[in-house]
Structures are given as structure tokens and as C-alpha cells.
Design a protein around this motif. Sequence first.
Motif, short mmCIF file in Angstrom:
data_model
loop_
_atom_site.label_atom_id
_atom_site.label_comp_id
_atom_site.label_asym_id
_atom_site.label_seq_id
_atom_site.Cartn_x
_atom_site.Cartn_y
_atom_site.Cartn_z
N MET A 32 0.83 -1.20 0.00
CA MET A 32 0.00 0.00 0.00
C MET A 32 0.88 1.26 0.00
O MET A 32 0.63 2.20 -0.76
N LEU A 33 1.91 1.27 0.85
CA LEU A 33 2.81 2.42 0.90
C LEU A 33 3.54 2.61 -0.43
O LEU A 33 3.73 3.75 -0.88
N GLU A 34 3.94 1.52 -1.06
CA GLU A 34 4.63 1.62 -2.35
C GLU A 34 3.71 2.20 -3.42
O GLU A 34 4.14 3.04 -4.21
N GLN A 38 4.40 5.64 -5.45
CA GLN A 38 4.39 5.72 -6.91
C GLN A 38 3.39 6.76 -7.40
O GLN A 38 3.67 7.51 -8.33
N GLU A 39 2.23 6.81 -6.76
CA GLU A 39 1.21 7.78 -7.14
C GLU A 39 1.72 9.20 -6.89
O GLU A 39 1.56 10.09 -7.73
N HIS A 40 2.33 9.41 -5.74
CA HIS A 40 2.87 10.74 -5.42
C HIS A 40 3.97 11.12 -6.42
O HIS A 40 4.03 12.26 -6.88
N HIS A 41 4.83 10.16 -6.76
CA HIS A 41 5.90 10.42 -7.72
C HIS A 41 5.31 10.80 -9.08
O HIS A 41 5.78 11.75 -9.72
N ALA A 42 4.27 10.07 -9.51
CA ALA A 42 3.63 10.38 -10.79
C ALA A 42 3.02 11.78 -10.76
O ALA A 42 3.12 12.54 -11.74
N GLN A 43 2.39 12.15 -9.65
CA GLN A 43 1.80 13.48 -9.54
C GLN A 43 2.88 14.55 -9.56
O GLN A 43 2.71 15.61 -10.17
N THR A 44 4.01 14.28 -8.91
CA THR A 44 5.11 15.24 -8.91
C THR A 44 5.67 15.43 -10.31
O THR A 44 5.93 16.56 -10.74
#
Length: 60
Positions: A32-34, A38-44
Motif C-alpha cells: 500500500m505504501l509503495e 508511486q502515485e505521489h511520484h507520478a503526480q510530482t
Amino acid sequence: MIAIIVFAGLLGLLLSMMMRRQRTREQAHERMLERERQEHHAQTLDYAAQVHDSGGRGIR
């Protein structure tokens, strides 16, 4: 004497089952954390691309 051996065996089985369950729970939490990372990285990256496309003036 046999009752003690059986009790110890059942106790060991219970302990191993509890440890396996805890490990499974921890692995699910890590997955879940991964996904969140990944979602945060994609948004960034998406934000950075938008800023770049706007000429560095920010997003409006």
C-alpha cells in the motif's frame, strides 16, 4: 508427559500461524505504501511537466 508435548506442539503451531499472519499484514502495508509513493511520484512528475510547459511561470 504426552499432554505436555502435544500442548507445546500446538503452542508452536499457533505461534507460527500468528507470525505468518503478522508478516502478511506487514507485506500488505508495504504494498500500500509503495502504491502511494508511486502515485505521489507520478503526480510530482506531472506537476513538473506542467510547470515546464508553462515556461516556469507556475500553473494557472
